[in-house]
Design a protein around this motif. Sequence first.
Motif, PDB file in Angstrom:
ATOM      1  N   PRO A  11     -19.149   6.129   1.490  1.00 57.45           N
ATOM      2  CA  PRO A  11     -18.178   5.039   0.738  1.00 57.45           C
ATOM      3  C   PRO A  11     -18.619   5.427  -1.139  1.00 57.45           C
ATOM      4  O   PRO A  11     -19.693   6.110  -1.089  1.00 57.45           O
ATOM      5  N   ARG A  12     -17.592   6.051  -1.508  1.00 57.22           N
ATOM      6  CA  ARG A  12     -17.393   5.737  -3.038  1.00 57.22           C
ATOM      7  C   ARG A  12     -17.028   4.206  -3.636  1.00 57.22           C
ATOM      8  O   ARG A  12     -16.010   3.618  -3.086  1.00 57.22           O
TER       9      ARG A  12
ATOM     10  N   LYS B 121       0.783  -0.993   0.072  1.00 54.70           N
ATOM     11  CA  LYS B 121       0.021  -0.085   0.243  1.00 54.70           C
ATOM     12  C   LYS B 121       0.718   1.066  -0.244  1.00 54.70           C
ATOM     13  O   LYS B 121       0.746   2.290  -0.554  1.00 54.70           O
TER      14      LYS B 121
ATOM     15  N   LYS C 240     -14.546   1.929  -5.653  1.00 53.74           N
ATOM     16  CA  LYS C 240     -12.681   2.334  -5.316  1.00 53.74           C
ATOM     17  C   LYS C 240     -11.970   1.803  -6.625  1.00 53.74           C
ATOM     18  O   LYS C 240     -10.836   1.091  -6.066  1.00 53.74           O
ATOM     19  N   TYR C 241     -12.665   1.661  -7.799  1.00 58.46           N
ATOM     20  CA  TYR C 241     -11.578   1.538  -8.836  1.00 58.46           C
ATOM     21  C   TYR C 241     -10.683   2.259  -8.961  1.00 58.46           C
ATOM     22  O   TYR C 241      -9.238   1.625  -9.724  1.00 58.46           O
TER      23      TYR C 241
ATOM     24  N   GLY D 200      -7.276  10.420  -2.720  1.00 56.22           N
ATOM     25  CA  GLY D 200      -8.382   9.761  -1.036  1.00 56.22           C
ATOM     26  C   GLY D 200      -8.517  10.985  -1.068  1.00 56.22           C
ATOM     27  O   GLY D 200      -9.112  11.507  -1.492  1.00 56.22           O
TER      28      GLY D 200
ATOM     29  N   CYS E  69     -19.421  -1.520  -0.832  1.00 57.04           N
ATOM     30  CA  CYS E  69     -18.429  -1.504   0.264  1.00 57.04           C
ATOM     31  C   CYS E  69     -18.483  -2.032   0.627  1.00 57.04           C
ATOM     32  O   CYS E  69     -19.311  -3.263   0.574  1.00 57.04           O
TER      33      CYS E  69
ATOM     34  N   GLU F 282     -15.572   2.664   7.190  1.00 56.59           N
ATOM     35  CA  GLU F 282     -14.648   2.162   6.079  1.00 56.59           C
ATOM     36  C   GLU F 282     -13.378   3.097   5.136  1.00 56.59           C
ATOM     37  O   GLU F 282     -13.679   4.397   5.856  1.00 56.59           O
ATOM     38  N   SER F 283     -12.946   3.650   4.463  1.00 53.68           N
ATOM     39  CA  SER F 283     -11.992   4.138   4.378  1.00 53.68           C
ATOM     40  C   SER F 283     -12.466   5.149   3.847  1.00 53.68           C
ATOM     41  O   SER F 283     -11.699   6.371   3.700  1.00 53.68           O
ATOM     42  N   THR F 284     -13.149   4.813   2.229  1.00 56.12           N
ATOM     43  CA  THR F 284     -13.895   5.922   2.222  1.00 56.12           C
ATOM     44  C   THR F 284     -14.948   6.010   2.447  1.00 56.12           C
ATOM     45  O   THR F 284     -15.024   8.193   2.051  1.00 56.12           O
TER      46      THR F 284
ATOM     47  N   ARG G 268      -7.603   3.315  -6.591  1.00 61.48           N
ATOM     48  CA  ARG G 268      -7.581   3.354  -5.277  1.00 61.48           C
ATOM     49  C   ARG G 268      -7.523   4.631  -4.278  1.00 61.48           C
ATOM     50  O   ARG G 268      -6.854   5.888  -4.775  1.00 61.48           O
ATOM     51  N   SER G 269      -7.480   4.784  -3.140  1.00 60.80           N
ATOM     52  CA  SER G 269      -6.924   5.917  -1.720  1.00 60.80           C
ATOM     53  C   SER G 269      -5.330   6.810  -2.620  1.00 60.80           C
ATOM     54  O   SER G 269      -5.389   7.014  -2.088  1.00 60.80           O
TER      55      SER G 269
END
Lengths: 608, 166
Positions: free
Chosen positions: A307-308, A183, A310-311, A318, A507, A292-294, A313-314
Motif C-alpha cells: 500500500p502507499r 467517490k 493516501k494523502y 490511482g 493502511c 487494500e485499494s492502493t 486519493r486514488s
Amino acid sequence: MTGTPNNSGKTVLVCCGTGCLANNSMEIYKELKKRVEALGPGFAVRPVLKTTGCNGLCEKGPIVNILPDDIFYCRVRVSDVDEIFEKTILRGEVIERLLYLDTSTGRRVRSHKESEFYRRQLKIALRNIGQIDPASIDDYIERGGYNALKKALFEMSPELVISEIERSGLRGRGGAGFPTGYKWRQCKRVNSFPKYVVCNGDEGDPGAFMDRSIMEGDPHSVIEGMIIGAYAVGSKKGFIYIRDEYSLAVRNVSKAIEDAYSRGFLGRGIMGSGFNFDVEVVRGGGAFVCGESTALMASIEGRVGEPRVKYIRSTEKGLWGQPTVLNNVETWANVPVIIDRGADWFAAIGTDRSKGTKVFSLVGKVKNTGLIEVPMGITLREIIFDIGGGITGNGKFKAVQTGGPSGGCIPEALLDLPVDFDSLDRAGSMMGSGGMIVMDETTCMVEVARYYLKFLSEESCGKCTPCREGIRRMLEILEDICAGRGQEGDLELLLELSETVKEASLCGLGKTAPNPVLTTIKYFESEYLAHIRDKRCPAGVCRKLTSYRINTDLCRGCGLCAKKCPAGAISGKPGAPHIIDVSSCIVCGTCREVCRFNAVEVIGGRSE
Amino acid sequence: MIQEKRGEDLSQVKSILDRYPRERRFLLAILQDIQKTYNYLPREALNEVRDYLGIPLSSLYSMATFYKALSLKPKGTYVIKVCDGTACHIRGSMDLIDEIRKLLSVSPGEVTKDGRFSLETVNCVGSCALAPVMVINDKYYGNLKPAMVKEILAGYGGIRGDWDTK
C-alpha cells in the motif's frame, strides 16, 4: 416413457455454487441432462435444464429448484434423480422428503421462499443468483439485465448518473462504507486522462464469500455496474481483480466479458452510443493485503502489492498515477438496480445513514450457514436466530465476529444492535465486507484473537514497522497466554501495543489489526484472566490449559466416547461410567463432541 | 529438502511469453502461468522473463516471495490445501492438519519425500458453509472429520506405510 406428461415450460435449476459442487451437484446435473436428452423428439415443450450460482443455502446443498412451481429440493443425491425426473419434472408431483425443512416451524415447505431463512431477506445484489445460468447472457438480459446501461447511456448524462448514485446513499460494500457517488464525483472532477475503473474482487477475509458468489453466479451485474460507472466518470478502461483462489469466478467473469463484447455491451460504440469501454480480468497472486485499494493497484501494475500513503486519493492519482475509481464487487452489482429502479426506491431501504441491503456470509456454529442478503438495520439477533436458525447442536451463543480480521467480536449483550456501518463501528467492530462468524461456548476468545493476529502477522506486507513488528509482538503474548505462560501485565501491554499499531500504520490492515484483540479484551476479559491467572481455558480449546473429565453422575456408559477416542484414552465397562486416562489424552475434544449426555466436562490444565 | 530441478524444458516458457505483450503489468500473470505449468518458478524461466520484460531478477524474486501463489521450490503433484479460514478454524481445521501431518509425515509448507503431496494451509477458500474444508488440486472436500482424511488420501495413491515401500 409412457403417457402424455404435463411438462410445459418447466425449468430445472441445479445449484452449482462452490458449496453444492463440493457436494456433487455436477453429477446430478449430468444425470438430469441425460434423461432430458433421452426424451426424444415427441415432446413439444422440453424441460429446460440450467446450472446456477450459489443459492446461499449451502448447508442444505445440493439444491435443485423446479420452476415455475418453485419446488425447492435440498440435499439431493444422485440416487434421487430418477424420482425427481419422473415425478416432479414430468408429472408435477412433489416429493415431500426432499423439500426444505424449516427448522423454526418443523414443517417442510414447498418453496424455500416460504421459509424463515428466506422470508426475512431482501435480494438486490443477489437478485439473479440461483435464478439464472451465469454462463448465459440471455438469462441475464431476460431478467432486465443491461436495461440500466441502456437507460444511462441514452437517457441520462454522466452528471445525472452520479447524482442518482449520490441520492441513493449507496456506500462502499468492501468494508469502509465510503459514499460511492461522492467517490465518483471526485474522480469525474479531475481533468486528467485516461481514467480507470477497478472492481475489487480480492475477497480475502477468512469466513467471507459474498463477492465470490456474485462473480460466480451473476457476473454480468458487476460488468454492467462497471460500464455505467465508467460512463459516469469518463473512463474507457476497467480491470476486475479476482483472488487467485477463485478459479470458477475467473472463468465465469471471463466468459461474461466475452459475451458482453459479442453483444456490443463492451468495446467501441456500446449499444450504438458513442461510448467506448474495455474491461479485463486480472488474477490476484494470493496476498491478503492486495484487498487494500492502493496495494491492489500496485498489483495490477505488475508490482509487489504494497500500500502507499493516501494523502492523495486514488480518485486523483490511482492506477499508473491516473484518476481511478475502485469499488468492491457487491457495490458494482448494486449500481444497475439503482439506475434501473431509481435512487428513491433504493434510499427507502435501510437506515438513515446506511441505505439498501448488505450481503453476509453467515457461518460458524449456526444452523443455517450460507449467504444472506438483508436490509440494513436488521438486528444481529434476527440474523443469527431467525434467519440462521440459532446455534448448532445444544450450544449456547457466545459471540459473533464481523468484519473479518479487521473487525471484532460482539457479545450476546449487544445482539440487538442494528446492523449498519455506524453501529458496528461504535461497538468496536466493523461491517467489513460481510463475513459473519458465529461462535458458541466451545470457541475460545483468546485463541480467536491469537488466530487473527497470526493471520495478520503473516499477511502484513512489512512496509510499516508498527504493523510488521507490533503485530508479531502481540501475537507472541497471545501465544504465551494460550500456552499457559501468560502473566500479570500482559493485557496492559497488549492494549499499549494496540494503540501504537493502530496509530502508526499506513493502511487499513495495520490500522484495524488490533480490533480482534481489543474487542475480546473488552467483552471477554474474564476469559483472558482465566487463562492468565487460573491457567484454565474455559472453552476447552487451548490444549495446554485443558483437560477433560467424565462426570460419573451423567455418564450412562454407552461407550461412544471410548469408541471414537483417537488416542484410546477412554475405558470403562458398558453401562458403567467411563474414565479418561489423562496421561494419554490428546485433548482433541472428540469425546465432548460425541457425548449425548453432556457428561464430558472441561477442567483446568494439566500441570507440566 | 527438495532441490531445484535442473535442466527444465523451457520451450513452454517461450510460448507463455508469446501470449503477453512486453509490458510490466503482465508480469504477475506470466509468473502464474509458469507456476501452473512447472509447479514452481524454475530459475532458468525467471531468466527468460527478465530478458523478455527487461525487469531485474531481484524484482522477480520479490514478486515470487511476496505472492503466495508463486513458489521457488517445486510443489507436490497433489497440493493439499487445508482451509484455516475462521469458519474452518472454529470447526476444527487444526485437527485435520494434525491428521495429515501424522499420515504423510509432512508439515504445512512442506512436500513429501517422494514429491507427490505438498501440504499448505490457506486462509479461506470461500466455502465456509462446508467447514472444515480441504482442497486437493481443484477438488473440494467439505464437512470433514479427521477420520475421513485417510480414505481421501488413499484415493490419491497413498498413506504412510504403503507409501514408504514405494
